[in-house]
Write an enzyme that holds these catalytic residues in place. Structure first.
Site, PDB file in Angstrom:
ATOM      1  N   ARG A  17       0.849  -1.202   0.000  1.00 16.38           N
ATOM      2  CA  ARG A  17       0.000   0.000   0.000  1.00 16.38           C
ATOM      3  C   ARG A  17       0.877   1.242   0.000  1.00 16.38           C
ATOM      4  O   ARG A  17       2.069   1.172   0.292  1.00 16.38           O
ATOM      5  CB  ARG A  17      -0.855   0.050   1.279  1.00 16.38           C
ATOM      6  CG  ARG A  17      -2.133  -0.730   1.210  1.00 16.38           C
ATOM      7  CD  ARG A  17      -3.033  -0.425   2.397  1.00 16.38           C
ATOM      8  NE  ARG A  17      -2.560  -1.064   3.612  1.00 16.38           N
ATOM      9  CZ  ARG A  17      -2.360  -0.422   4.755  1.00 16.38           C
ATOM     10  NH1 ARG A  17      -2.554   0.878   4.847  1.00 16.38           N
ATOM     11  NH2 ARG A  17      -1.941  -1.074   5.824  1.00 16.38           N
ATOM     12  N   VAL A  65       7.186  -6.984  10.284  1.00 19.00           N
ATOM     13  CA  VAL A  65       8.594  -6.600  10.448  1.00 19.00           C
ATOM     14  C   VAL A  65       9.005  -6.386  11.905  1.00 19.00           C
ATOM     15  O   VAL A  65      10.189  -6.272  12.200  1.00 19.00           O
ATOM     16  CB  VAL A  65       8.949  -5.323   9.628  1.00 19.00           C
ATOM     17  CG1 VAL A  65       8.769  -5.556   8.142  1.00 19.00           C
ATOM     18  CG2 VAL A  65       8.144  -4.115  10.100  1.00 19.00           C
ATOM     19  N   ASN A  91      10.546   0.154   4.414  1.00 17.52           N
ATOM     20  CA  ASN A  91       9.554   1.244   4.345  1.00 17.52           C
ATOM     21  C   ASN A  91       8.364   1.043   5.272  1.00 17.52           C
ATOM     22  O   ASN A  91       7.686   2.012   5.610  1.00 17.52           O
ATOM     23  CB  ASN A  91       9.095   1.339   2.872  1.00 17.52           C
ATOM     24  CG  ASN A  91       7.790   2.079   2.713  1.00 17.52           C
ATOM     25  OD1 ASN A  91       7.769   3.308   2.619  1.00 17.52           O
ATOM     26  ND2 ASN A  91       6.673   1.357   2.702  1.00 17.52           N
ATOM     27  N   TYR A 157       5.794   8.595  17.157  1.00 19.56           N
ATOM     28  CA  TYR A 157       6.094   8.417  15.731  1.00 19.56           C
ATOM     29  C   TYR A 157       7.356   9.206  15.351  1.00 19.56           C
ATOM     30  O   TYR A 157       8.275   8.686  14.699  1.00 19.56           O
ATOM     31  CB  TYR A 157       4.897   8.874  14.898  1.00 19.56           C
ATOM     32  CG  TYR A 157       5.130   8.848  13.414  1.00 19.56           C
ATOM     33  CD1 TYR A 157       5.110   7.653  12.705  1.00 19.56           C
ATOM     34  CD2 TYR A 157       5.391  10.028  12.700  1.00 19.56           C
ATOM     35  CE1 TYR A 157       5.328   7.637  11.333  1.00 19.56           C
ATOM     36  CE2 TYR A 157       5.608  10.016  11.341  1.00 19.56           C
ATOM     37  CZ  TYR A 157       5.579   8.816  10.653  1.00 19.56           C
ATOM     38  OH  TYR A 157       5.799   8.796   9.301  1.00 19.56           O
ATOM     39  N   ALA A 159       9.718  10.170  17.266  1.00 24.15           N
ATOM     40  CA  ALA A 159      10.893   9.531  17.886  1.00 24.15           C
ATOM     41  C   ALA A 159      11.336   8.328  17.052  1.00 24.15           C
ATOM     42  O   ALA A 159      12.538   8.099  16.850  1.00 24.15           O
ATOM     43  CB  ALA A 159      10.559   9.092  19.311  1.00 24.15           C
ATOM     44  N   LYS A 161      10.939   7.858  13.825  1.00 23.43           N
ATOM     45  CA  LYS A 161      11.477   8.281  12.524  1.00 23.43           C
ATOM     46  C   LYS A 161      12.859   8.929  12.684  1.00 23.43           C
ATOM     47  O   LYS A 161      13.733   8.772  11.837  1.00 23.43           O
ATOM     48  CB  LYS A 161      10.486   9.237  11.847  1.00 23.43           C
ATOM     49  CG  LYS A 161       9.181   8.563  11.460  1.00 23.43           C
ATOM     50  CD  LYS A 161       9.343   7.729  10.218  1.00 23.43           C
ATOM     51  CE  LYS A 161       8.759   6.375  10.279  1.00 23.43           C
ATOM     52  NZ  LYS A 161       8.984   5.583   9.063  1.00 23.43           N
TER      53      LYS A 161
END
Ligand code: NAP
Length: 258
Positions: A17, A65, A91, A157, A159, A161
Site C-alpha cells: 500500500r 517486520v 519502508n 512516531y 521519535a 522516525k
C-alpha cells in the site's frame, strides 16, 4: 542518464500500500524483480497482481517486520524467489496518533516496534544477502516528522522516525565493509490511503503550507529511492534526502503569502 537497475532483486517492506507500493511500482518499472511485504493477505495479493499487470516480476510475502522470525522469512523468500537481495527498501511503518499525556505503553511499543525495531530487524535479517550481492543498497523511509518537524499526536512516531536516522549513521559505517550503502528518504505529506484516513481537512491544510502547493505522490518517493539504488549513487552512504515540495522551508506562514 543513470545505469539501469534492471534485473536486480528488490525487497520493499510495506510494499502492499501507499508509499511502499509506489516504490515497488517505480523499481518494477525500472526492471527490478520485486518482493513486496505486508501483513494483510488480501491487500498484498492484490497489490502484487496490480504491480505485475504490465509484465513486471512482483510477488509478495506475508510478514510482520516487528518480529525477528518474520524478517528472516522475508530474506529466505527473497533468496528462494529472487536468488538474493540487491536492494532493500525498509519502508513499513505505522502512524497512529496519541496525545503525549494519554500515550500508553502499548501505543509506544507498537509504533517503535514497527517503525524503529522493525527497520533494524529487517536490515539485520537481509544483511547476508545484501553483502553477497556485492552492491547491496538499503533505503529507509523515514519522515520529515521527527528528524525535522513535529506534529501533535506523533511524539512516539517522530521519535521512531528520528531513531531510524540514528541507526542509519552507525549502520552506514558498519555496512561499508561489505560494500553496502544505506540511505534514507524523508517524505513530507504524500497522498496515500493511510493519509486519506486523516481526512480532507488535513490534506487541504497541509497543501496550503507547502510551497509547491500540493501533497506529493508515492512515485515521487520511489524516484528518490531509485536514485539511491543506482550505480551512480554508490559513493553516497549514511545520508538523507527530503522529498516534501519545500514543506520544511517556510519560516512562518508569511513566507508563503504573495
Ligand atoms: P500506509 O499507506 O498505511 O502503508 C503502510 C504499509 O506498511 C502497508 O503496506 C502495510 O501493510 C505495511 N505495514 C505496516 N505495519 C507493518 C508491519 N508491522 N509489518 C509489515 N508491514 C507492515 O502508510 P504510508 O503512508 O505509505 O507509509 C509508509 C512509510 O512512509 C512509513 O514508514 C511512514 O512512516 C512513511 N511516511 C509516510 C508519509 C505520508 O505522508 N504518507 C510521510 C512521511 C513518512 P499491512 O498493514 O498489511 O501490514
Amino acid at each position: 542518464m543513470f545505469t539501469s537497475i534492471a534485473g536486480r532483486a528488490v525487497v520493499v517492506t510495506g510494499g502492499s500500500r501507499g508509499i511502499g507500493k509506489g516504490i515497488a511500482r517505480v523499481f518494477a518499472g525500472a526492471g527490478g524483480r520485486v518482493l513486496i511485504v505486508g501483513r494483510d493477505a488480501d491487500v498484498a495479493t492484490s497489490a502484487a497482481a496490480d504491480l505485475s499487470a504490465g509484465g513486471a516480476e512482483v510477488s509478495h510475502v506475508l510478514a510482520d517486520v516487528s518480529r525477528r522470525e518474520d524478517c528472516h522469512r522475508i530474506a529466505a523468500t527473497a533468496a528462494e524467489r529472487l536468488g538474493g537481495i540487491d536492494v532493500l527498501c525498509a519502508n513499513a511503518g505505522i502512524f497512529p496518533a496519541a496525545p503525549l499525556a494519554e500515550m500508553t505503553d502499548q501505543d509506544i511499543d507498537e509504533v517503535l516496534g514497527t517503525n524503529l525495531k522493525g527497520t533494524i530487524l529487517t536490515v539485520q535479517a537481509c544483511l547476508p544477502a545484501l553483502a553477497a550481492s556485492g552492491r547491496g543498497r538499503v533505503i529507509l523511509t523515514s519522515s520529515i516528522t521527527g528528524p525535522i518537524t513535529g506534529f501533535p499526536g506523533w511524539a512516539h512516531y517522530g521519535a521512531s522516525k528520528a531513531g531510524q536516522l540514528g541507526f542509519l549513521k552507525t549502520a552506514a559505517i558498519e555496512l561499508a565493509a561489505s560494500g553496502i550503502t544505506i540511505n534514507a528518504v524523508l517524505p513530507g505529506n504524500i497522498v496515500t490511503e493511510g493519509l486519506d484516513e486523516l481526512g480532507e481537512g488535513y490534506n487541504a491544510q497541509m497543501a496550503a503550507s507547502i510551497p509547491l502547493r500540493r501533497l506529493g505522490t508515492v512515485e515521487e518517493i520511489g524516484y528518490a529511492a531509485l536514485f539511491f539504488a543506482t550505480d551512480e549513487a554508490r559513493y553516497i552512504t549514511g545520508q538523507t534526502i527530503v522529498v516534501d515540495g519545500g514543506q520544511v522551508l517556510p519560516e512562518s506562514l508569511a513566507a508563503l503569502e504573495g
